[in-house]
Write a protein that holds these residues in place. Structure first.
Motif, mmCIF file in Angstrom:
data_model
loop_
_atom_site.group_PDB
_atom_site.id
_atom_site.type_symbol
_atom_site.label_atom_id
_atom_site.label_comp_id
_atom_site.label_asym_id
_atom_site.label_seq_id
_atom_site.Cartn_x
_atom_site.Cartn_y
_atom_site.Cartn_z
ATOM 1 N N ARG A 191 0.806 -1.088 0.004
ATOM 2 C CA ARG A 191 -0.007 -0.070 0.077
ATOM 3 C C ARG A 191 0.851 1.346 0.122
ATOM 4 N N LEU A 192 1.918 1.221 0.685
ATOM 5 C CA LEU A 192 2.809 2.435 0.852
ATOM 6 C C LEU A 192 4.144 2.333 -0.144
ATOM 7 N N SER A 193 3.926 1.558 -1.012
ATOM 8 C CA SER A 193 5.298 1.353 -1.831
ATOM 9 C C SER A 193 5.611 2.717 -2.872
ATOM 10 N N ASP A 194 4.520 3.592 -2.894
ATOM 11 C CA ASP A 194 4.847 5.010 -3.474
ATOM 12 C C ASP A 194 5.526 5.891 -2.520
ATOM 13 N N ARG A 195 5.294 5.646 -1.177
ATOM 14 C CA ARG A 195 5.992 6.571 -0.154
ATOM 15 C C ARG A 195 7.455 5.860 0.426
ATOM 16 N N TYR A 196 7.372 4.630 0.170
ATOM 17 C CA TYR A 196 8.868 4.165 0.637
ATOM 18 C C TYR A 196 9.323 3.034 -0.229
ATOM 19 N N ALA A 197 10.498 3.369 -0.900
ATOM 20 C CA ALA A 197 11.067 2.450 -1.944
ATOM 21 C C ALA A 197 11.118 0.848 -1.289
ATOM 22 N N HIS A 198 11.315 0.745 -0.147
ATOM 23 C CA HIS A 198 11.466 -0.733 0.165
ATOM 24 C C HIS A 198 11.129 -0.691 1.582
ATOM 25 N N SER A 199 10.507 -2.053 1.751
ATOM 26 C CA SER A 199 10.166 -2.218 3.371
ATOM 27 C C SER A 199 10.830 -3.501 4.108
ATOM 28 N N GLN A 200 10.931 -3.304 5.201
ATOM 29 C CA GLN A 200 11.865 -4.531 6.020
ATOM 30 C C GLN A 200 10.992 -4.942 6.966
ATOM 31 N N PHE A 201 11.239 -6.133 7.302
ATOM 32 C CA PHE A 201 10.397 -6.783 8.608
ATOM 33 C C PHE A 201 11.450 -7.771 9.450
ATOM 34 N N VAL A 202 11.467 -7.229 10.777
ATOM 35 C CA VAL A 202 12.535 -8.003 11.564
ATOM 36 C C VAL A 202 11.641 -8.600 12.677
ATOM 37 N N GLU A 203 11.647 -9.707 12.874
ATOM 38 C CA GLU A 203 11.030 -10.548 13.846
ATOM 39 C C GLU A 203 11.747 -11.020 14.791
ATOM 40 N N ILE A 204 11.561 -10.537 16.166
ATOM 41 C CA ILE A 204 12.337 -10.934 17.422
ATOM 42 C C ILE A 204 11.424 -11.930 18.209
ATOM 43 N N ASN A 205 11.950 -12.932 18.641
ATOM 44 C CA ASN A 205 11.233 -14.040 19.609
ATOM 45 C C ASN A 205 11.741 -13.639 20.997
ATOM 46 N N SER A 206 11.020 -12.976 21.737
ATOM 47 C CA SER A 206 11.358 -12.552 22.976
ATOM 48 C C SER A 206 11.664 -13.645 23.906
ATOM 49 N N HIS A 207 11.094 -14.867 23.819
ATOM 50 C CA HIS A 207 11.081 -15.815 24.739
ATOM 51 C C HIS A 207 12.532 -16.817 24.267
ATOM 52 N N SER A 208 12.750 -16.819 23.359
ATOM 53 C CA SER A 208 14.172 -17.196 23.036
ATOM 54 C C SER A 208 15.306 -16.259 23.625
ATOM 55 N N LEU A 209 14.858 -14.865 23.296
ATOM 56 C CA LEU A 209 15.668 -13.718 23.601
ATOM 57 C C LEU A 209 16.047 -13.899 24.978
ATOM 58 N N PHE A 210 15.150 -13.992 25.994
ATOM 59 C CA PHE A 210 15.589 -13.986 27.269
ATOM 60 C C PHE A 210 16.040 -15.443 27.905
ATOM 61 N N SER A 211 15.576 -16.407 27.224
ATOM 62 C CA SER A 211 16.123 -17.734 27.876
ATOM 63 C C SER A 211 17.452 -17.773 27.592
ATOM 64 N N LYS A 212 18.124 -17.025 26.462
ATOM 65 C CA LYS A 212 19.254 -17.264 25.861
ATOM 66 C C LYS A 212 20.498 -16.207 26.586
ATOM 67 N N TRP A 213 20.009 -15.162 26.927
ATOM 68 C CA TRP A 213 20.981 -14.019 26.952
ATOM 69 C C TRP A 213 21.144 -13.346 28.134
ATOM 70 N N PHE A 214 20.502 -13.939 29.262
ATOM 71 C CA PHE A 214 20.550 -13.413 30.708
ATOM 72 C C PHE A 214 21.819 -13.038 31.048
ATOM 73 N N SER A 215 22.803 -13.955 30.807
ATOM 74 C CA SER A 215 24.261 -13.929 31.365
ATOM 75 C C SER A 215 24.734 -12.993 30.665
ATOM 76 N N GLU A 216 24.353 -12.464 29.597
ATOM 77 C CA GLU A 216 24.840 -11.170 28.779
ATOM 78 C C GLU A 216 24.380 -10.146 29.024
ATOM 79 N N SER A 217 23.594 -9.756 29.982
ATOM 80 C CA SER A 217 23.256 -8.586 30.521
ATOM 81 C C SER A 217 22.444 -7.936 29.221
#
Length: 424
Positions: A191-217
């Motif tokens: 719908r917005l291709s006239d306004r933006y040359a391209h679009s990006q989609f980033v998917e973060i899985n917060s469940h794996s984020l928190f189970s994996k990286w606590f030790s890394e602060s």
């Protein structure tokens, strides 16, 4: 960019917008302006359509060579529409065939922060159309994000009129929340291709984020958002960030406050909230979030969401339309044969739901939809497969035989659900 719902002619007559989505073949190299000219000619020749109509075959050699489909998008109901009485918003796009890439954080380690797609993605094609909810939910979400872009473009002061570019979809598992986020991003990238040359989609899985990286602060979280910031810095890009299972933020914060997790955990959560606050200031980003456990969502996060949309199990009428789309697909593939006309609920309503040779099969489907209430969208989409796998006596079946097989599959699903509940 067409944001408003209506456009006014010179004579002062308001003409509602109709969106036309033109899917160009990925190997085509023709100019968009040429495609537009040929599509306008097609719409001039076929100006009266029934609902959301889609052309996949053309009497125009140029379109046959270069275009996969031309669709009149997002009209509800089987009513006749005169395109000449509308303002036509034509959106021309081709799909990106690339698989998602990983946003890696550490060069020496394969720490995947998130998956990253270029939109519109072939992988997301058709998701939006396949999701059936109560009327209005999908339109409201489209309108919301369109307005956020519109307000940003007009430099509306966000200190005076507040909006955060954050959407929260919540409800039980299996109702299509994640798919709806992907479909919404895909739809808006078109719908917005006239306004933006391209679009990006980033998917973060917060469940794996928190189970994996606590030790890394919070350092890795900050690094991840720096990567996202690089995408946002391109002002010609529209960036969608999806955080699935956002209740994991709350679980992490609660555990940290209760002392059952190291204090490092709360730094991770706070880092995410801080980073979200920073990126949402940019006019070209939309943050999409989902939660299966509404009551556990962090209040600090809920306050950031402009739209908090509940996505529940489908109603009987939504189930009817889901099953109808499944049966149409199986008839198209000759798994159900011969093809028989199934009526929509609207058409059945005009006949007062009276049984006759014309309505019999459609009324059977309506009864099946009512029996299926309470099943998730994910479970419903499996019913036709299970019907064929478990109760299909031959590779090809009539509609009548297949509906009986679906009935048995629904009963089996209900029994399995009940036994799982009893086990718990």
């Amino acid at each position: 960019m067409d944001i408003s719902d209506h456009h006014m002619t010179d004579a002062g007559i308001v003409r509602p917008d109709v969106h036309i989505e033109v899917h160009v073949k990925s190997q085509s190299t023709v100019k968009r302006s040429e495609v537009r000219t040929h599509v306008l000619s097609l719409l001039d020749r076929h100006s009266t359509v029934l609902g959301s109509y889609r052309w996949t075959e053309f009497d125009d050699e140029f379109l046959t060579k270069n275009v996969e489909s031309v669709a009149v998008a997002d009209l509800t109901g089987p009513k006749l529409v005169d395109l000449k009485a509308h303002n036509l918003c034509i959106h021309i796009f081709s799909l990106n065939d690339d698989s998602p890439s990983m946003l890696a954080l550490e060069e020496e380690e394969e720490l995947s922060a998130a998956n990253h797609w270029l939109l519109p993605a072939a992988e997301f094609h058709g998701i939006w159309e396949s999701l059936i909810y109560e009327e209005g939910i999908k339109t409201q979400l489209l309108d919301y994000v369109s307005t956020t872009i519109f307000f940003s473009d007009r430099n509306v002061d966000s200190n005076l009129i507040a909006w955060n570019r954050v959407v929260l979809l919540h409800g039980p598992p299996g109702t299509g929340k994640t798919s709806l986020c992907k479909g919404l991003a895909q739809k808006l990238s078109i719908r917005l291709s006239d306004r933006y040359a391209h679009s990006q989609f980033v998917e973060i899985n917060s469940h794996s984020l928190f189970s994996k990286w606590f030790s890394e602060s919070g350092k890795l979280v900050t690094k991840m958002f720096q990567k996202i910031q690089e995408l946002i810095d391109d002002k010609d890009a529209l960036v969608f960030v999806l955080i699935d299972e956002v209740e994991s933020l709350t679980a992490a914060r609660s555990a940290a406050q209760a002392g059952t997790e190291p204090s490092d955990a709360i730094r991770v959560v706070n880092a995410v909230l801080t980073q979200l606050d920073q990126i949402k200031r940019h006019p070209n980003v939309v943050i999409l979030t989902t939660s299966n456990v509404t009551e556990k969502i962090d209040l600090a996060f809920v306050d950031r969401a402009d739209i908090k949309q509940y996505i529940g199990p489908p109603s009987a009428s939504a189930i009817f339309h889901i099953y109808l789309s499944c049966l149409e697909e199986l008839m198209k593939r000759h798994i159900i044969y011969p093809r028989q006309q199934l009526l929509s609920l609207e058409e059945l309503g005009t006949m007062d739901f009276m049984e006759s040779d014309v309505t019999r099969l459609s009324l059977t489907l309506r009864n099946l939809a009512q029996r299926s209430e309470g099943l998730s969208g994910r479970a419903l989409r499996k019913i036709p497969f299970l019907a064929h796998a478990l109760y299909g006596k031959s590779s090809t079946m009539t509609v009548e035989v297949f509906l009986k097989a679906m009935e048995r599959a629904v009963d089996k699903q209900r029994q399995e659900q009940a036994s799982l509940v009893n086990c718990v």
